[in-house]
Design a protein around this motif. Structure first.
Motif, PDB file in Angstrom:
ATOM      1  N   CYS A  15       6.885  -1.764   3.965  1.00 32.60           N
ATOM      2  CA  CYS A  15       7.516  -0.459   3.776  1.00 32.60           C
ATOM      3  C   CYS A  15       9.026  -0.629   3.990  1.00 32.60           C
ATOM      4  CB  CYS A  15       6.934   0.521   4.794  1.00 32.60           C
ATOM      5  SG  CYS A  15       7.748   2.135   4.824  1.00 32.60           S
ATOM      6  N   PRO A  25      -0.396   3.280   2.363  1.00 30.60           N
ATOM      7  CA  PRO A  25       0.715   3.357   1.415  1.00 30.60           C
ATOM      8  C   PRO A  25       0.520   4.446   0.371  1.00 30.60           C
ATOM      9  CG  PRO A  25      -0.666   1.474   0.926  1.00 30.60           C
ATOM     10  CD  PRO A  25      -1.177   2.058   2.201  1.00 30.60           C
ATOM     11  N   VAL A  27       2.559   6.293  -3.134  1.00 34.91           N
ATOM     12  CA  VAL A  27       3.609   6.158  -4.134  1.00 34.91           C
ATOM     13  C   VAL A  27       4.174   7.554  -4.364  1.00 34.91           C
ATOM     14  CG1 VAL A  27       2.034   6.379  -6.113  1.00 34.91           C
ATOM     15  CG2 VAL A  27       4.233   5.210  -6.392  1.00 34.91           C
ATOM     16  N   HIS A  32       8.425   4.481  -5.981  1.00 31.44           N
ATOM     17  CA  HIS A  32       8.544   3.681  -4.759  1.00 31.44           C
ATOM     18  C   HIS A  32       7.386   3.974  -3.808  1.00 31.44           C
ATOM     19  CE1 HIS A  32      12.795   3.439  -6.138  1.00 31.44           C
ATOM     20  NE2 HIS A  32      12.514   2.166  -5.891  1.00 31.44           N
ATOM     21  N   ASN A  33       6.996   2.958  -3.041  1.00 36.25           N
ATOM     22  CA  ASN A  33       5.883   3.065  -2.096  1.00 36.25           C
ATOM     23  C   ASN A  33       6.389   3.068  -0.673  1.00 36.25           C
ATOM     24  OD1 ASN A  33       3.273   2.739  -3.743  1.00 36.25           O
ATOM     25  ND2 ASN A  33       4.592   1.135  -4.545  1.00 36.25           N
ATOM     26  N   ASN A  67      -2.283   5.034  -2.000  1.00 32.73           N
ATOM     27  CA  ASN A  67      -2.354   4.107  -3.121  1.00 32.73           C
ATOM     28  C   ASN A  67      -3.363   3.025  -2.729  1.00 32.73           C
ATOM     29  OD1 ASN A  67      -1.897   1.945  -4.903  1.00 32.73           O
ATOM     30  ND2 ASN A  67       0.229   2.588  -5.232  1.00 32.73           N
ATOM     31  N   ILE A  70      -2.574  -0.876  -3.472  1.00 33.68           N
ATOM     32  CA  ILE A  70      -1.618  -1.496  -2.544  1.00 33.68           C
ATOM     33  C   ILE A  70      -2.204  -1.538  -1.144  1.00 33.68           C
ATOM     34  CG2 ILE A  70       0.630  -1.201  -1.459  1.00 33.68           C
ATOM     35  CD1 ILE A  70       1.750  -0.597  -4.145  1.00 33.68           C
TER      36      ILE A  70
END
Length: 112
Positions: A15, A25, A27, A32-33, A67, A70
């Motif tokens: 992060c 995580p 998005v 962007h995450n 997400n 990820i």
């Protein structure tokens, strides 16, 4: 560069706010995450909401969803807790990992 070698690195799953491996995580609309907790805390004090990386402004607070892709990939880089490690240890009757040194874990793959 990771794309050239085809290998993923821990740094790709960090992060940009807390600099740790992603936890839950999410998005945001600019792509962007962030860790869900990190972006939520950021938006609690930054009004209007904006992306900490590209500064894109969101006038309505976006809905956040984990997400899962990820999240699953980042989990490979998180430290394993003792209770999780105990569940993965090879027991009598299990096939143990040929590569592990020290504590033998259950094999994840078997080639016949």
């Amino acid at each position: 560069m990771a794309a050239a070698s085809g290998r993923l690195t821990e740094d790709q799953f960090r992060c940009s706010t807390c600099l740790d491996v992603f936890t839950d995580p999410v998005v945001i609309p600019c792509g962007h995450n962030f860790c869900k907790n990190c972006i939520t805390k950021h938006w609690d004090v930054k009004i209007p909401c904006h992306c900490p990386v590209c500064k894109n402004v969101f006038y309505a607070r976006p809905e956040l969803r984990v997400n899962t892709l990820i999240s699953n990939m980042a989990a490979q880089f998180r430290p394993i807790s003792n209770s999780s490690l105990e569940k993965r240890c090879a027991k009598t009757g299990d096939i143990s990992c040929d590569i592990c040194t020290g504590t033998k874990l259950k094999a994840l793959k078997s080639y016949d």
